[in-house]
Design a protein around this motif. Sequence first.
Motif, mmCIF file in Angstrom:
data_model
loop_
_atom_site.group_PDB
_atom_site.id
_atom_site.type_symbol
_atom_site.label_atom_id
_atom_site.label_comp_id
_atom_site.label_asym_id
_atom_site.label_seq_id
_atom_site.Cartn_x
_atom_site.Cartn_y
_atom_site.Cartn_z
ATOM 1 N N ALA A 58 110.842 20.087 49.744
ATOM 2 C CA ALA A 58 111.400 19.868 51.078
ATOM 3 C C ALA A 58 111.529 18.381 51.359
ATOM 4 O O ALA A 58 110.656 17.577 51.003
ATOM 5 N N ALA A 59 112.625 18.017 52.026
ATOM 6 C CA ALA A 59 112.886 16.608 52.296
ATOM 7 C C ALA A 59 112.088 16.079 53.485
ATOM 8 O O ALA A 59 112.066 14.877 53.729
ATOM 9 N N ARG A 60 111.430 16.945 54.219
ATOM 10 C CA ARG A 60 110.690 16.519 55.420
ATOM 11 C C ARG A 60 109.574 15.547 55.073
ATOM 12 O O ARG A 60 108.850 15.744 54.099
ATOM 13 N N ARG A 61 109.422 14.543 55.897
ATOM 14 C CA ARG A 61 108.249 13.673 55.825
ATOM 15 C C ARG A 61 107.178 14.262 56.729
ATOM 16 O O ARG A 61 107.473 14.754 57.816
ATOM 17 N N PHE A 62 105.939 14.206 56.276
ATOM 18 C CA PHE A 62 104.864 14.741 57.105
ATOM 19 C C PHE A 62 104.659 13.867 58.326
ATOM 20 O O PHE A 62 104.610 12.643 58.241
ATOM 21 N N GLU A 63 104.539 14.521 59.492
ATOM 22 C CA GLU A 63 104.233 13.832 60.738
ATOM 23 C C GLU A 63 103.019 14.502 61.369
ATOM 24 O O GLU A 63 102.775 15.695 61.160
ATOM 25 N N ALA A 64 102.259 13.746 62.130
ATOM 26 C CA ALA A 64 101.037 14.289 62.735
ATOM 27 C C ALA A 64 101.327 15.533 63.569
ATOM 28 O O ALA A 64 100.539 16.479 63.597
ATOM 29 N N GLY A 65 102.487 15.559 64.212
ATOM 30 C CA GLY A 65 102.846 16.698 65.046
ATOM 31 C C GLY A 65 103.038 17.988 64.278
ATOM 32 O O GLY A 65 102.988 19.077 64.854
ATOM 33 N N HIS A 66 103.249 17.888 62.974
ATOM 34 C CA HIS A 66 103.469 19.089 62.170
ATOM 35 C C HIS A 66 102.209 19.927 62.010
ATOM 36 O O HIS A 66 102.280 21.090 61.633
ATOM 37 N N SER A 67 101.057 19.347 62.241
ATOM 38 C CA SER A 67 99.812 20.104 62.085
ATOM 39 C C SER A 67 99.296 20.645 63.420
ATOM 40 O O SER A 67 98.250 21.288 63.461
ATOM 41 N N ARG A 68 100.059 20.408 64.496
ATOM 42 C CA ARG A 68 99.636 20.886 65.815
ATOM 43 C C ARG A 68 100.421 22.122 66.219
ATOM 44 O O ARG A 68 101.611 22.249 65.904
ATOM 45 N N GLY A 69 99.752 23.024 66.908
ATOM 46 C CA GLY A 69 100.430 24.211 67.431
ATOM 47 C C GLY A 69 100.868 25.188 66.366
ATOM 48 O O GLY A 69 101.777 25.999 66.585
ATOM 49 N N LEU A 70 100.241 25.144 65.204
ATOM 50 C CA LEU A 70 100.588 26.082 64.133
ATOM 51 C C LEU A 70 99.919 27.435 64.398
ATOM 52 O O LEU A 70 98.709 27.505 64.579
ATOM 53 N N ALA A 71 100.712 28.487 64.402
ATOM 54 C CA ALA A 71 100.184 29.835 64.625
ATOM 55 C C ALA A 71 100.388 30.658 63.362
ATOM 56 O O ALA A 71 101.436 30.580 62.725
ATOM 57 N N PRO A 72 99.388 31.471 62.985
ATOM 58 C CA PRO A 72 99.557 32.317 61.802
ATOM 59 C C PRO A 72 100.517 33.462 62.083
ATOM 60 O O PRO A 72 100.384 34.156 63.083
ATOM 61 N N ALA A 73 101.488 33.640 61.213
ATOM 62 C CA ALA A 73 102.434 34.749 61.349
ATOM 63 C C ALA A 73 101.970 35.884 60.434
ATOM 64 O O ALA A 73 102.515 36.120 59.364
ATOM 65 N N GLY A 74 100.904 36.545 60.864
ATOM 66 C CA GLY A 74 100.326 37.627 60.080
ATOM 67 C C GLY A 74 98.905 37.311 59.667
ATOM 68 O O GLY A 74 98.511 36.156 59.561
ATOM 69 N N ARG A 75 98.111 38.364 59.450
ATOM 70 C CA ARG A 75 96.701 38.219 59.118
ATOM 71 C C ARG A 75 96.475 38.054 57.617
ATOM 72 O O ARG A 75 97.217 38.559 56.794
ATOM 73 N N LEU A 76 95.409 37.357 57.308
ATOM 74 C CA LEU A 76 94.859 37.326 55.950
ATOM 75 C C LEU A 76 93.380 37.062 56.152
ATOM 76 O O LEU A 76 92.985 35.969 56.564
ATOM 77 N N ASP A 77 92.543 38.067 55.904
ATOM 78 C CA ASP A 77 91.148 37.978 56.339
ATOM 79 C C ASP A 77 90.346 36.943 55.556
ATOM 80 O O ASP A 77 90.790 36.426 54.530
ATOM 81 N N ILE A 78 89.168 36.660 56.044
ATOM 82 C CA ILE A 78 88.347 35.566 55.523
ATOM 83 C C ILE A 78 88.006 35.735 54.044
ATOM 84 O O ILE A 78 87.870 34.755 53.311
ATOM 85 N N ASP A 79 87.899 36.974 53.581
ATOM 86 C CA ASP A 79 87.530 37.240 52.192
ATOM 87 C C ASP A 79 88.735 37.315 51.261
ATOM 88 O O ASP A 79 88.582 37.611 50.073
ATOM 89 N N SER A 80 89.930 37.088 51.800
ATOM 90 C CA SER A 80 91.154 37.195 51.011
ATOM 91 C C SER A 80 91.782 35.827 50.796
ATOM 92 O O SER A 80 91.536 34.882 51.544
ATOM 93 N N THR A 81 92.623 35.764 49.784
ATOM 94 C CA THR A 81 93.320 34.525 49.455
ATOM 95 C C THR A 81 94.814 34.811 49.353
ATOM 96 O O THR A 81 95.257 35.947 49.477
ATOM 97 N N GLY A 82 95.583 33.751 49.160
ATOM 98 C CA GLY A 82 97.010 33.947 48.952
ATOM 99 C C GLY A 82 97.874 33.346 50.031
ATOM 100 O O GLY A 82 97.452 32.464 50.795
ATOM 101 N N LEU A 83 99.113 33.835 50.116
ATOM 102 C CA LEU A 83 100.148 33.246 50.953
ATOM 103 C C LEU A 83 99.896 33.507 52.436
ATOM 104 O O LEU A 83 99.826 34.654 52.879
ATOM 105 N N LEU A 84 99.756 32.418 53.202
ATOM 106 C CA LEU A 84 99.611 32.490 54.644
ATOM 107 C C LEU A 84 100.711 31.628 55.263
ATOM 108 O O LEU A 84 100.913 30.479 54.862
ATOM 109 N N VAL A 85 101.435 32.200 56.230
ATOM 110 C CA VAL A 85 102.495 31.477 56.922
ATOM 111 C C VAL A 85 101.952 30.951 58.240
ATOM 112 O O VAL A 85 101.425 31.707 59.062
ATOM 113 N N LEU A 86 102.068 29.654 58.441
ATOM 114 C CA LEU A 86 101.686 28.998 59.697
ATOM 115 C C LEU A 86 102.945 28.382 60.280
ATOM 116 O O LEU A 86 103.655 27.653 59.581
#
Length: 256
Positions: A97-125
Motif C-alpha cells: 500500500a502506498a499510504r504513509r503511516f500517520e498517528a491518526g491511523h491507529s485511533r478509532g479502529l474498530a474490529p469488524a468481527g470477533r477473534l477470541d483471545i485464544d485464537s490467531t489469524g486475520l483480524l480486520v480493524l
Amino acid sequence: MRLNKRLAELGHCSRREADEWIARGWVRVNGQVAEMGLTVAPGDRIEVAPQAAAQQEARVTILLHKPVGYVSGLPEDGHQSAAVLVKPQTRWREDRAARRFEAGHSRGLAPAGRLDIDSTGLLVLTQDGRVAKALIGEDSPVDKEYLVRVQWAPNGPKGAGVVAQDVQSVFPPEGLQRLRHGLSLDGEALKPAQVDWQNPEQLRFVLREGKKRQIRRMCELVGLHVVGLKRIRIGRVALGQLPVGQWRYLGEHERF
C-alpha cells in the motif's frame, strides 16, 4: 425511513457516519440541508457533499495477524486490545500500500468481527463504517475460513478417552455432518457451514456467521476439543504470508 438508515442502505456510510455528516451539514435532501432525525421517502433526492467522500478516503482499514493473548475489542481482564499492535515498527515490510503511516491511523479502529483471545489469524480493524457493515451486518454474505486443530474428547479435554493423534479415524462420520448443518447455539439453529478434514488432526471451517466462540462451541457439541484455531480468510482477502503480530493496510483495489 430515517435519513441515516437510508444513507447506510444506499452504501454511502454507516448510520453513525451518516449522523456525523448530517450534523456537519454535508447532506441535502431535495436540495435542502438535512436536519438530524429527518425521515425520507424512496423518491427523495439525496446528495452528499464532497467533504464527506474526502473524510472517508482518509479512513483506513488494517489487516492484522492477531497473536494469541490479545482481545479483538476493548481491553478486558488484564488483556490488551489487538489494536495496540498497530504502530510503525510492526507494519509488514512487504505491505504494498502506498499510504504513509500517520498517528491518526491507529485511533478509532474498530474490529469488524470477533477473534477470541485464544485464537490467531486475520483480524480486520477499521475506521470505515462501510467495511464494518459489509463484514458484520446481519445480512452480510461474506464468509470466513478457519483452520482448526482438534482432539477427540467425548468426556471433555480432561476426561478419559482423549485422542490427540489421527483424530479423523475415531471421529464418527455423523459428527461431521452435524458440524455442517444441524447444530444450535443460544437457542438458534446455525446456518449451514462447510467443514472438511484438512489432515487427521485439523478441520477446515467456512462460516457465514460469527457467534461468540462459535467454532469451539460447535466442536464441543460433537465431542471435539479445539487446541488451535486460525482464521486464514475473510471473503476475498486472505491472511497470506502476513507474519504473526504484524499488519498491513487493505489495498486500494482489495474488496472483501
